[in-house]
Motif scaffolding. Sequence first.
Motif, mmCIF file in Angstrom:
data_model
loop_
_atom_site.group_PDB
_atom_site.id
_atom_site.type_symbol
_atom_site.label_atom_id
_atom_site.label_comp_id
_atom_site.label_asym_id
_atom_site.label_seq_id
_atom_site.Cartn_x
_atom_site.Cartn_y
_atom_site.Cartn_z
ATOM 1 N N ASN A 199 13.783 101.844 29.277
ATOM 2 C CA ASN A 199 14.121 103.477 29.886
ATOM 3 C C ASN A 199 13.710 104.611 29.044
ATOM 4 O OD1 ASN A 199 14.479 102.474 32.077
ATOM 5 N ND2 ASN A 199 16.814 101.438 31.262
ATOM 6 N N LYS A 200 13.143 104.256 27.467
ATOM 7 C CA LYS A 200 12.840 105.117 26.387
ATOM 8 C C LYS A 200 14.263 106.055 25.970
ATOM 9 C CE LYS A 200 7.990 106.076 28.193
ATOM 10 N NZ LYS A 200 7.706 105.678 27.804
ATOM 11 N N LYS A 201 15.448 105.538 26.004
ATOM 12 C CA LYS A 201 16.583 105.855 25.351
ATOM 13 C C LYS A 201 16.182 106.537 23.550
ATOM 14 C CE LYS A 201 18.484 105.862 29.195
ATOM 15 N NZ LYS A 201 18.850 107.129 30.059
ATOM 16 N N SER A 202 17.450 107.025 23.296
ATOM 17 C CA SER A 202 17.667 107.196 21.612
ATOM 18 C C SER A 202 18.949 106.785 21.431
ATOM 19 C CB SER A 202 17.293 108.531 21.195
ATOM 20 O OG SER A 202 16.107 109.278 22.801
ATOM 21 N N PHE A 203 18.755 105.892 19.752
ATOM 22 C CA PHE A 203 19.934 105.160 19.448
ATOM 23 C C PHE A 203 19.849 104.988 18.426
ATOM 24 C CE2 PHE A 203 17.376 101.853 21.645
ATOM 25 C CZ PHE A 203 17.646 101.270 21.146
ATOM 26 N N GLU B 270 21.864 109.099 22.087
ATOM 27 C CA GLU B 270 22.161 109.298 24.274
ATOM 28 C C GLU B 270 23.434 109.873 23.236
ATOM 29 O OE1 GLU B 270 20.090 109.220 26.834
ATOM 30 O OE2 GLU B 270 18.246 108.591 25.223
ATOM 31 N N LEU C 83 17.042 99.758 26.947
ATOM 32 C CA LEU C 83 16.959 100.684 26.471
ATOM 33 C C LEU C 83 16.045 101.136 25.720
ATOM 34 C CD1 LEU C 83 19.756 100.386 23.850
ATOM 35 C CD2 LEU C 83 19.964 102.084 26.406
ATOM 36 N N TYR D 274 26.487 107.984 22.294
ATOM 37 C CA TYR D 274 26.779 107.081 21.228
ATOM 38 C C TYR D 274 27.526 108.688 20.343
ATOM 39 C CZ TYR D 274 23.737 104.392 23.219
ATOM 40 O OH TYR D 274 22.360 103.299 23.680
ATOM 41 N N LYS E 4 13.898 106.951 18.801
ATOM 42 C CA LYS E 4 13.870 107.722 19.650
ATOM 43 C C LYS E 4 13.004 107.562 20.927
ATOM 44 C CE LYS E 4 12.296 113.077 19.584
ATOM 45 N NZ LYS E 4 11.776 113.826 18.618
ATOM 46 N N GLU E 5 13.452 108.080 21.967
ATOM 47 C CA GLU E 5 12.299 107.687 23.268
ATOM 48 C C GLU E 5 11.808 106.647 23.170
ATOM 49 O OE1 GLU E 5 10.450 111.568 23.442
ATOM 50 O OE2 GLU E 5 12.249 112.593 24.094
ATOM 51 N N GLY E 6 12.567 105.444 22.919
ATOM 52 C CA GLY E 6 12.236 104.270 23.291
ATOM 53 C C GLY E 6 10.850 104.286 21.988
#
Length: 159
Positions: free
Chosen positions: A58-62, A35, A55, A38, A119-121
């Motif tokens: 919500n399918k976030k990437s980190f 995201e 996160l 970051y 990646k995407e959760g």
Amino acid sequence: MNKKLIIIMITLVVLIAIGVTIILTYNSKEKFYIEDVYYNKGELKDTTSKEIDKLIKNKKSFVLFTYNDFCSFSVPCDSVFEEASNKLNITILQIPYRDFKKTVLNKKIKYGPSVIIIKEGKVVKYLDVEKDDDKILYQDVKKFNTWLNKYIYTEKEEK
């Protein structure tokens, strides 16, 4: 009869080749962007189990670093990961392992410390302190950065 058998064999080989190609394409681990929030900070940032679960939902990437209160490595791995985040100019979220155990990720990652690429959760890759091949990545900034750069784009690369 021989012609029919040859046609069936050729059709079968073609279908298998197509299937293998689709599977390899689907399973390939292409680099991705985390995201935007970051990038451009270069730090380890504290987080909570609730924030991590949000996160994931919500399918976030980190990138997430889960750590213990003690370190058995000769070089503390948190200093290695902090230096890496500074050099790559990215934020790596961090959480104590006791809090990490409350997250949905604890079903997959059973040991800490670890760095988890999401990646995407979904977990793409993580460091396993139990694997000999991973241990050097906890101790060497360059090797850790190389490992991380196989999976995510850093701010220094063109978007």
